[in-house]
Design a protein around this motif. Structure first.
Motif, mmCIF file in Angstrom:
data_model
loop_
_atom_site.group_PDB
_atom_site.id
_atom_site.type_symbol
_atom_site.label_atom_id
_atom_site.label_comp_id
_atom_site.label_asym_id
_atom_site.label_seq_id
_atom_site.Cartn_x
_atom_site.Cartn_y
_atom_site.Cartn_z
ATOM 1 N N ASP A 61 0.938 -1.163 0.185
ATOM 2 C CA ASP A 61 -0.124 0.094 -0.185
ATOM 3 C C ASP A 61 0.908 1.354 -0.081
ATOM 4 O O ASP A 61 1.612 1.147 0.785
ATOM 5 N N ARG A 63 0.480 4.065 1.460
ATOM 6 C CA ARG A 63 0.793 4.682 2.404
ATOM 7 C C ARG A 63 1.726 3.949 3.647
ATOM 8 O O ARG A 63 2.486 4.686 4.340
ATOM 9 N N LEU A 66 5.390 4.993 2.246
ATOM 10 C CA LEU A 66 5.671 6.334 2.738
ATOM 11 C C LEU A 66 5.852 6.354 4.090
ATOM 12 O O LEU A 66 7.010 6.913 4.644
ATOM 13 N N GLY A 67 5.404 5.424 5.160
ATOM 14 C CA GLY A 67 5.596 5.145 6.404
ATOM 15 C C GLY A 67 6.892 4.393 6.644
ATOM 16 O O GLY A 67 7.867 4.762 7.445
ATOM 17 N N ALA A 166 -1.785 8.393 -1.978
ATOM 18 C CA ALA A 166 -1.557 8.464 -0.637
ATOM 19 C C ALA A 166 -1.324 9.425 -0.018
ATOM 20 O O ALA A 166 -1.949 9.673 1.017
ATOM 21 N N ALA A 169 -5.089 10.536 0.614
ATOM 22 C CA ALA A 169 -5.585 9.705 1.975
ATOM 23 C C ALA A 169 -4.869 10.092 3.215
ATOM 24 O O ALA A 169 -5.640 10.050 4.151
ATOM 25 N N LEU A 170 -3.760 10.827 3.374
ATOM 26 C CA LEU A 170 -3.212 11.372 4.293
ATOM 27 C C LEU A 170 -3.515 12.688 4.753
ATOM 28 O O LEU A 170 -3.041 13.504 5.449
ATOM 29 N N LEU A 270 -7.420 1.480 -1.958
ATOM 30 C CA LEU A 270 -6.360 1.477 -0.847
ATOM 31 C C LEU A 270 -6.805 0.528 0.215
ATOM 32 O O LEU A 270 -7.717 0.803 0.729
ATOM 33 N N ILE A 272 -4.828 -1.310 3.669
ATOM 34 C CA ILE A 272 -3.802 -1.919 4.660
ATOM 35 C C ILE A 272 -3.645 -3.429 4.828
ATOM 36 O O ILE A 272 -4.831 -3.595 5.521
ATOM 37 N N ASP A 276 1.807 -5.205 4.630
ATOM 38 C CA ASP A 276 2.065 -3.679 4.986
ATOM 39 C C ASP A 276 2.417 -3.657 6.406
ATOM 40 O O ASP A 276 3.587 -2.755 6.831
#
Length: 302
Positions: A61, A63, A66-67, A166, A169-170, A270, A272, A276
């Protein structure tokens, strides 16, 4: 009477002609790939911009990617221990290779890192510095190398759509997501446009009368064509930008980015997943383990 020649029956099988052997071009062996050329560079940039190589991060995913980037990209700046930085550099190098970064980016990264190291070492030697300054140079090089490798691994694995979704979504501003996505898409187009303009200048202009001493005439001609290509390149980019913005507004891009229903429809794909979560947990555990090892053995590499 003269004898008539005998003819072979029509249904008799005829031997297939043997293909002529194809020899490989001079200076290039079979299996060498595309070779170093402008077309190869353009192809590599397209692969980077649209994440077509795959890799272990490309299936996660965006996100979570990016994490992972935030965790692995911030960790090198929190320490000056050479041992910890060396472990983080090895971790970043493994992630970069697993993300299938192309040879173009890896080559530029290696050349930049080596060039900067040689420049700093030469500067220290010329100014009569203390040899212990090399440790500080190694620390900076490891930090920059780890962050650069993590950045390449993350953003090579995200195509423009994934990265834009992403960020949306954030709860990032819609303009930021659009700018990142549009910038990704414009880089290969700008390179292709620049190549077309340069080819036009070469066709219309007179060739240089010889290369000159150390090729100065050829270098001057290339420099002049590059400067002359700047204005039409910017003009064509502005035209493309206006056309793209008008097409997006016609399809309701601004309204859909701020409307809750539009956001839900766009971000419905999307998810998770377990992979992930495992990626984030393992990354945090490896970073913490690197700091623990660095605290237990502070003088291994330092």
């Amino acid at each position: 009477m003269t004898a008539q020649p005998t003819l072979a029956p029509i249904d008799a099988p005829r031997p297939a002609p043997k293909p002529a052997p194809r020899s490989a071009p001079k200076g290039r062996r079979r299996g060498d790939g595309d070779g170093l050329s402008v077309e190869w560079v353009k192809l590599e940039l397209m692969r980077v911009a649209y994440a077509t190589r795959g890799g272990f991060l490309a299936h996660r995913d965006p996100r979570a990617v990016l994490g992972w980037y935030v965790v692995c990209g911030v960790a090198p700046w929190l320490t000056y221990s050479t041992t910890v930085l060396a472990l983080l550099f090895v971790l970043a190098l493994g992630a970069a290779l697993a993300a299938r970064i192309g040879p173009l980016l890896l080559g530029l990264f290696a050349l930049g890192l080596a060039g900067q190291a040689v420049y700093v070492l030469a500067l220290v030697w010329f100014l009569g510095g203390d040899p212990t300054a090399i440790e500080g140079i190694v620390t900076i090089q490891l930090k920059l190398g780890a962050v650069s490798l993590v950045s390449m691994a993350a953003f090579v694995s995200l195509d423009p759509e994934k990265l834009s979704d992403a960020l949306l979504a954030l709860r990032a501003p819609a303009v930021l997501g659009f700018g990142v996505s549009y910038g990704y898409r414009m880089v290969p187009l700008l390179i292709d446009e620049f190549h077309t303009i340069i080819d036009g200048h070469r066709l219309r202009g007179a060739p240089a009368r010889g290369h000159g001493l150390l090729g100065w005439r050829t270098a001057r001609r290339v420099a002049v064509m590059t400067v002359q290509a700047f204005y039409p390149l910017m003009l064509n980019a502005a035209k493309r930008t206006r056309t793209t913005v008008e097409a997006l507004e016609t399809r309701g891009f601004t309204y859909a980015a701020h409307d809750d229903a539009g956001r839900r429809i766009r971000l419905a794909h999307l998810r998770i997943g377990v992979g992930d979560v495992v990626l984030l947990v393992v990354s945090v555990a490896v970073v913490v383990a690197a700091f623990v090892v660095g605290a237990a053995y502070p003088g291994v590499l330092g």
